[in-house]
Design an enzyme around this catalytic site. Structure first.
Site, PDB file in Angstrom:
ATOM      1  N   LYS A 191       0.833  -1.216   0.000  1.00  0.00           N
ATOM      2  CA  LYS A 191       0.000   0.000   0.000  1.00  0.00           C
ATOM      3  C   LYS A 191       0.859   1.253   0.000  1.00  0.00           C
ATOM      4  O   LYS A 191       0.473   2.272  -0.566  1.00  0.00           O
ATOM      5  CB  LYS A 191      -1.000   0.005   1.154  1.00  0.00           C
ATOM      6  CG  LYS A 191      -0.437   0.082   2.547  1.00  0.00           C
ATOM      7  CD  LYS A 191      -1.544  -0.070   3.586  1.00  0.00           C
ATOM      8  CE  LYS A 191      -0.990  -0.233   4.991  1.00  0.00           C
ATOM      9  NZ  LYS A 191      -0.371   0.950   5.543  1.00  0.00           N
ATOM     10  N   ARG A 221      -7.598   2.387  12.955  1.00  0.00           N
ATOM     11  CA  ARG A 221      -7.078   1.080  13.363  1.00  0.00           C
ATOM     12  C   ARG A 221      -8.082   0.298  14.202  1.00  0.00           C
ATOM     13  O   ARG A 221      -7.884  -0.887  14.448  1.00  0.00           O
ATOM     14  CB  ARG A 221      -5.775   1.252  14.168  1.00  0.00           C
ATOM     15  CG  ARG A 221      -4.595   1.737  13.352  1.00  0.00           C
ATOM     16  CD  ARG A 221      -3.378   1.921  14.230  1.00  0.00           C
ATOM     17  NE  ARG A 221      -2.263   2.500  13.506  1.00  0.00           N
ATOM     18  CZ  ARG A 221      -1.344   1.808  12.848  1.00  0.00           C
ATOM     19  NH1 ARG A 221      -1.417   0.492  12.823  1.00  0.00           N
ATOM     20  NH2 ARG A 221      -0.348   2.410  12.219  1.00  0.00           N
ATOM     21  N   ARG A 254      14.511 -10.329   1.891  1.00  0.00           N
ATOM     22  CA  ARG A 254      15.177  -9.040   1.632  1.00  0.00           C
ATOM     23  C   ARG A 254      16.558  -8.988   2.285  1.00  0.00           C
ATOM     24  O   ARG A 254      16.725  -9.322   3.450  1.00  0.00           O
ATOM     25  CB  ARG A 254      14.320  -7.882   2.174  1.00  0.00           C
ATOM     26  CG  ARG A 254      13.020  -7.713   1.443  1.00  0.00           C
ATOM     27  CD  ARG A 254      12.345  -6.380   1.715  1.00  0.00           C
ATOM     28  NE  ARG A 254      11.966  -6.160   3.101  1.00  0.00           N
ATOM     29  CZ  ARG A 254      10.920  -5.416   3.473  1.00  0.00           C
ATOM     30  NH1 ARG A 254      10.162  -4.830   2.559  1.00  0.00           N
ATOM     31  NH2 ARG A 254      10.641  -5.249   4.750  1.00  0.00           N
ATOM     32  N   ARG A 275      17.722  -6.783   7.840  1.00  0.00           N
ATOM     33  CA  ARG A 275      17.224  -5.981   8.962  1.00  0.00           C
ATOM     34  C   ARG A 275      16.684  -6.914  10.038  1.00  0.00           C
ATOM     35  O   ARG A 275      16.150  -7.978   9.736  1.00  0.00           O
ATOM     36  CB  ARG A 275      16.083  -5.055   8.502  1.00  0.00           C
ATOM     37  CG  ARG A 275      16.514  -3.966   7.565  1.00  0.00           C
ATOM     38  CD  ARG A 275      15.408  -2.917   7.472  1.00  0.00           C
ATOM     39  NE  ARG A 275      15.696  -1.913   6.462  1.00  0.00           N
ATOM     40  CZ  ARG A 275      15.177  -1.902   5.242  1.00  0.00           C
ATOM     41  NH1 ARG A 275      14.343  -2.858   4.884  1.00  0.00           N
ATOM     42  NH2 ARG A 275      15.472  -0.945   4.392  1.00  0.00           N
ATOM     43  N   ARG A 289       4.129  -9.405  14.076  1.00  0.00           N
ATOM     44  CA  ARG A 289       3.525  -8.172  13.551  1.00  0.00           C
ATOM     45  C   ARG A 289       2.226  -8.475  12.796  1.00  0.00           C
ATOM     46  O   ARG A 289       1.246  -7.740  12.904  1.00  0.00           O
ATOM     47  CB  ARG A 289       4.511  -7.455  12.615  1.00  0.00           C
ATOM     48  CG  ARG A 289       5.687  -6.813  13.333  1.00  0.00           C
ATOM     49  CD  ARG A 289       6.672  -6.231  12.353  1.00  0.00           C
ATOM     50  NE  ARG A 289       6.167  -5.021  11.716  1.00  0.00           N
ATOM     51  CZ  ARG A 289       6.698  -4.485  10.623  1.00  0.00           C
ATOM     52  NH1 ARG A 289       7.736  -5.058  10.020  1.00  0.00           N
ATOM     53  NH2 ARG A 289       6.202  -3.381  10.110  1.00  0.00           N
TER      54      ARG A 289
END
Length: 248
Positions: A47, A122, A161, A194, A205
């Site tokens: 998004k 949220r 990644r 990361r 998450r």
């Protein structure tokens, strides 16, 4: 009068080319229909990639709660000062205060044709307060775009990644691999991941996102303005779908 003369001095300091390009942009935007959008999606759903494209295409402003709060605090508006007081105490900024700051932000010229809300609401309570505020303006949310993507696809996207720390160059083990695994193409230096790009952190998450956001998705689905976007597709394919949804 002082405010007026200050504003005119500021305008005089702006380069002609910048003034002309802004004037042309506003003329082009004048014929665009008003759009009030909410983007919902988990981390890695894309998004953030689509927001600037849609913002420019439809002459909307992009409203994120973090940016709005920082701007209100910097401007020292009455609501901004209240928000700063809460943040300085380590408290959460209340929903009423956030919606009030959003209400102020919508008065800016760049929000004249509408907005994209990212990261808000949220909770169902926030969604209801947002609806109440918009109702007072004689407006409503037009579309809620839910960037739907399977958690396993997100895991593959994010855990693959790798970053070259000094340059910021990024790679992906599947979609954009380095020539030599674990090594930067240009310097030969090692790549790193990361801390947040590991499977355990991501699952945590995503669990938090689903628990918090599913009731909001259900709320908008009942109102009939929710559209599921197939976010697992390539970015350019997703852009085509999003443009079509927003246009209708």
């Amino acid at each position: 009068m002082a405010t007026s003369s200050t504003a005119s001095v500021d305008m005089e300091d702006i380069q002609t080319v910048d003034l002309m390009s802004e004037l042309l942009r506003r003329m082009k935007c004048a014929s665009k229909p008003d759009k009030r959008l909410v983007f919902i999606g988990p981390p890695g759903s894309g998004k953030g990639t689509q927001s600037p494209v849609i913002k420019d295409e439809f002459c909307l402003c992009h409203l994120s709660t973090g940016d709005m709060l920082r701007a209100a605090v910097a401007a020292k508006s009455p609501l901004g000062l209240k928000a700063k007081e809460a943040m300085d105490k380590g408290e959460l900024v209340s929903d009423d205060l956030v919606v009030g700051i959003m209400d102020e932000a919508m008065n800016r010229p760049k929000c004249q044709k509408g907005f994209i809300l990212d990261g808000f609401p949220r909770t169902v309570t926030q969604a209801e307060k947002l609806d109440e505020m918009l109702n007072r303006r004689g407006a409503q949310i037009d579309k809620v775009l839910n960037f739907a993507i399977d958690d396993s696809v997100l895991e593959e996207r994010i855990t693959g990644r790798w970053i070259h720390p000094s340059s910021g160059r990024s790679y992906h083990t599947k979609f954009a691999p380095p020539k030599v695994p674990g090594v930067d193409d240009l310097t030969g230096e090692p790549l790193i991941q990361r801390k947040d790009d590991n499977a355990d952190v991501l699952r945590s998450r995503l669990d938090a996102f689903h628990k918090q956001t599913q009731p909001v998705i259900d709320y908008y689905a009942k109102k009939g303005n929710l559209v599921n976007i197939p976010a697992e597709k390539a970015p350019e394919e997703v852009t085509k779908v999003v443009k079509k949804v927003v246009s209708t």
